[in-house]
Design an enzyme around this catalytic site. Structure first.
Site, mmCIF file in Angstrom:
data_model
loop_
_atom_site.group_PDB
_atom_site.id
_atom_site.type_symbol
_atom_site.label_atom_id
_atom_site.label_comp_id
_atom_site.label_asym_id
_atom_site.label_seq_id
_atom_site.Cartn_x
_atom_site.Cartn_y
_atom_site.Cartn_z
ATOM 1 N N ASP A 139 -9.553 -5.240 -4.807
ATOM 2 C CA ASP A 139 -9.030 -4.250 -3.866
ATOM 3 C C ASP A 139 -9.975 -3.051 -3.847
ATOM 4 O O ASP A 139 -10.081 -2.318 -4.828
ATOM 5 C CB ASP A 139 -7.626 -3.828 -4.304
ATOM 6 C CG ASP A 139 -6.900 -2.993 -3.261
ATOM 7 O OD1 ASP A 139 -7.568 -2.215 -2.557
ATOM 8 O OD2 ASP A 139 -5.671 -3.115 -3.168
ATOM 9 N N SER B 118 0.823 -1.199 0.000
ATOM 10 C CA SER B 118 0.000 0.000 0.000
ATOM 11 C C SER B 118 0.867 1.263 0.000
ATOM 12 O O SER B 118 1.670 1.464 -0.913
ATOM 13 C CB SER B 118 -0.964 -0.049 1.190
ATOM 14 O OG SER B 118 -1.989 0.900 1.061
ATOM 15 N N HIS C 11 -7.497 -5.771 -0.475
ATOM 16 C CA HIS C 11 -6.335 -4.910 -0.258
ATOM 17 C C HIS C 11 -5.366 -5.526 0.749
ATOM 18 O O HIS C 11 -4.151 -5.507 0.546
ATOM 19 C CB HIS C 11 -6.797 -3.539 0.238
ATOM 20 C CG HIS C 11 -5.689 -2.549 0.367
ATOM 21 N ND1 HIS C 11 -4.986 -2.076 -0.719
ATOM 22 C CD2 HIS C 11 -5.153 -1.937 1.467
ATOM 23 C CE1 HIS C 11 -4.068 -1.213 -0.311
ATOM 24 N NE2 HIS C 11 -4.148 -1.108 1.003
#
Length: 276
Positions: free
Chosen positions: A227, A97, A256
């Site tokens: 995601d 991320s 995610h």
């Protein structure tokens, strides 16, 4: 475990496990978490004979809750400080991320620091927010709302995110793991509200396009096709087109937070890439 003090006086917490002469993997966590989020990967790769390193980003986890410097330039500089202190040049850098953006910025900003390979998992590059030059991005109001929720009730917000879209627990038929939700909440609440508030701007408005283009080493891009936090079509798919030596693996149905929920698959693909 210990601390590295950066040139601007911030104490960065780090973990460093494994034989000193083993190949090194350096893990970069996502927002608003800490190095603890890599438990499933660090234990796995430790057993595979690697030396594993992870740090808590400034203002996150056990690092100093400094009020400023919550931008990608400072994030990359902090990584460089840890790398130099531990002498772990030539590592494989793995980011999830926001951590994926940090990896891209570090590799591009420090071309003279040897890096073996880079891995971007569910990562925010090349650019999340919608602009004239990035019409497929998410509206700025999406990120403004994240800041507003953090401002109003950070504790509740940090329960709602993992209980919902982060791990895909809001999908029909999904089995919610309350311990996973609480671990996310615990990590988030360890960090500083100011760092997290500013971090939303850092991960959403930083344009990583030029950084991605500068990366010379092999890059593995892993992204879940479901995601809901960093949509695959505007991130992983585009990043794969920008790096010079990239490999993209996308996973139908993966969320995610797939390094946690799908750790076995992610670890297997990471290991294959690192050993290739």
């Amino acid at each position: 475990m210990g601390y590295v003090t950066t040139k601007d006086g911030v104490d960065i917490f780090y973990k460093d496990w494994g034989p000193r002469d083993a190949p090194v993997i350096f893990f970069h966590h996502g927002w608003p978490l800490s190095s603890d989020d890599w438990d499933a990967q660090m234990l796995f790769f430790l057993k595979e004979g690697f030396r594993v390193v992870a740090h808590d980003r400034r203002g996150h986890g056990r690092s100093t809750q400094v009020w400023d410097g919550h931008d990608m330039d400072h994030y990359a500089d902090d990584v460089a400080a840890v790398v130099e202190y531990l002498g772990v040049q030539g590592a494989v850098h793995v980011g999830h991320s926001t951590g994926g953006g940090e990896v891209a910025y570090y590799v591009a900003r420090y071309p003279n620091d040897p890096v073996a390979k880079a891995v971007l998992i569910s990562a925010v590059p090349p650019l999340m927010v919608k602009t004239e030059s990035n019409p497929d991005g998410l509206p700025k109001e999406v990120f403004d709302d994240l800041q507003n929720q953090l401002f109003k009730n950070r504790s509740q917000f940090y329960h709602d995110v993992p209980a919902g879209p982060f791990y895909g627990f809001n999908r029909p038929g999904a089995k919610v793991s309350e311990p996973v939700v609480l671990n996310w909440w615990r990590q988030g609440m360890m960090g500083g509200a100011k760092a997290h508030y500013d971090g939303i701007v850092a991960f959403s408005q930083t344009d990583f396009t030029e950084a991605l283009k500068k990366i010379e080493v092999p890059v593995l891009i892993l992204h879940g096709e479901d995601d809901q936090v960093v949509p695959f079509e505007i991130s992983g798919k585009k990043s794969a087109e920008l790096v010079k030596n990239g490999k993209l693996i996308s996973y139908p149905g993966f969320p995610h937070g797939m390094p946690t929920t799908e750790a076995e698959t992610i670890n297997k693909d990471l290991l294959a890439f690192i050993r290739s």
